[in-house]
Design a protein around this motif. Structure first.
Motif, short mmCIF file in Angstrom:
data_model
loop_
_atom_site.label_atom_id
_atom_site.label_comp_id
_atom_site.label_asym_id
_atom_site.label_seq_id
_atom_site.Cartn_x
_atom_site.Cartn_y
_atom_site.Cartn_z
N ASP A 117 0.83 -1.21 0.00
CA ASP A 117 0.00 0.00 0.00
C ASP A 117 0.86 1.26 0.00
OD1 ASP A 117 -2.65 1.22 0.07
OD2 ASP A 117 -2.08 1.91 2.07
N LYS A 118 1.97 1.23 0.76
CA LYS A 118 2.85 2.40 0.76
C LYS A 118 3.46 2.62 -0.62
CE LYS A 118 6.53 4.94 2.75
NZ LYS A 118 7.03 5.49 3.96
N ASN A 119 3.89 1.54 -1.25
CA ASN A 119 4.45 1.63 -2.59
C ASN A 119 3.41 2.18 -3.57
OD1 ASN A 119 6.11 1.35 -4.80
ND2 ASN A 119 5.78 -0.83 -5.03
N ALA A 120 2.17 1.71 -3.45
CA ALA A 120 1.09 2.19 -4.32
C ALA A 120 0.83 3.68 -4.08
CB ALA A 120 -0.18 1.39 -4.06
N ALA A 121 0.87 4.11 -2.83
CA ALA A 121 0.65 5.52 -2.50
C ALA A 121 1.74 6.40 -3.10
CB ALA A 121 0.61 5.70 -0.98
N GLN A 122 2.96 5.93 -3.07
CA GLN A 122 4.07 6.72 -3.60
C GLN A 122 4.08 6.78 -5.12
OE1 GLN A 122 7.28 4.62 -1.64
NE2 GLN A 122 7.46 6.19 -0.05
N ASN A 123 3.48 5.76 -5.74
CA ASN A 123 3.50 5.69 -7.21
C ASN A 123 2.15 5.97 -7.86
OD1 ASN A 123 6.33 4.92 -7.56
ND2 ASN A 123 5.73 3.03 -6.51
N TRP A 126 -3.28 1.77 -7.50
CA TRP A 126 -4.45 1.34 -6.75
C TRP A 126 -4.06 1.03 -5.32
CZ3 TRP A 126 -5.80 -3.26 -4.30
CH2 TRP A 126 -7.13 -3.36 -3.90
N ARG A 127 -4.82 1.58 -4.35
CA ARG A 127 -4.52 1.45 -2.94
C ARG A 127 -5.31 0.31 -2.31
NH1 ARG A 127 -2.92 6.11 -0.43
NH2 ARG A 127 -2.45 4.70 1.29
N THR A 128 -4.74 -0.29 -1.27
CA THR A 128 -5.44 -1.30 -0.48
C THR A 128 -6.47 -0.57 0.39
OG1 THR A 128 -3.43 -2.62 -0.37
CG2 THR A 128 -5.17 -3.13 1.22
N PRO A 129 -7.74 -0.99 0.36
CA PRO A 129 -8.74 -0.32 1.20
C PRO A 129 -8.36 -0.40 2.67
CG PRO A 129 -9.80 -1.78 -0.39
CD PRO A 129 -8.32 -2.05 -0.46
#
Length: 196
Positions: A117-123, A126-129
């Motif tokens: 989720d952190k990686n998704a947020a930085q890039n 799609w985020r984990t709910p």
């Protein structure tokens, strides 16, 4: 070496500022100069560092050490103490050893989900709910969640996320304690016999 305090920190960009010499010196801090491996700076951290001046006359911190970074954070200590106590209770009071394995497995899964989720947020992906992260904590992965918050600096300040996380922790602990009661023990045995 000079001592100072981190007064600003942008974890997603990896930089901030240190105040030193009673506020007379403001020094730029970049994550690449931090010597404390596995520990990222945060606001109010006490640090020890050297100062370099660049060509434009700006002060930059080098060889930065976070003071007290060798100590174990309270949330990690809480997790370790709980796991030891839970393991002791299982072996002394005759609880299900499966719970200890489940705690460890769920904590690993939860830690990995926080990292994803952190990686998704930085890039910008799609985020984990958040409900999924809370469900994983409720099902025993809360130790992994606390480790991820501490090491990855992810979801570590956001409210009401933190409050809900602690609610899931206490509900999980309460459920674990309940398994040692007669009704809890019968329930666990029924679940195990139906699933295994």
């Amino acid at each position: 070496m000079i001592k100072g305090k981190v007064i600003e920190w942008n974890d997603s960009k990896g930089y901030g500022f240190i105040s030193a010499l009673n506020g007379e010196l403001r020094v730029f801090l970049h994550i690449s100069t931090v010597q404390s491996k596995g520990r990222r700076p945060k606001v109010d951290d006490e640090v020890k560092f050297e100062v370099n001046e660049d060509k434009k006359g700006r002060y930059n911190a080098t060889n930065v050490t976070i003071l007290g970074s060798g100590s174990v954070p309270s949330t990690i200590m809480f997790s370790i103490v709980y796991l030891v106590l839970a393991s002791t209770a299982v072996f002394i009071l005759g609880g299900e050893k499966l719970f200890i394995a489940a705690y460890i497995l769920m904590s690993i899964v939860t830690y990995v989900m926080y990292a994803i989720d952190k990686n998704a947020a930085q890039n910008g992906k799609w985020r984990t709910p958040e409900n999924t992260l809370h469900l994983l904590s409720l099902l025993g992965g809360w130790m992994g969640a606390l480790c991820a918050q501490n090491q990855l600096r992810h979801k570590s300040k956001k409210q009401p996320f933190k409050s809900i996380l602690w609610l899931t922790i206490f509900v999980n602990i309460g459920a674990f304690v309940w398994t040692f009661t007669p009704s809890g023990s019968v329930f666990v045995q029924n679940v195990i016999s139906n699933w295994f």
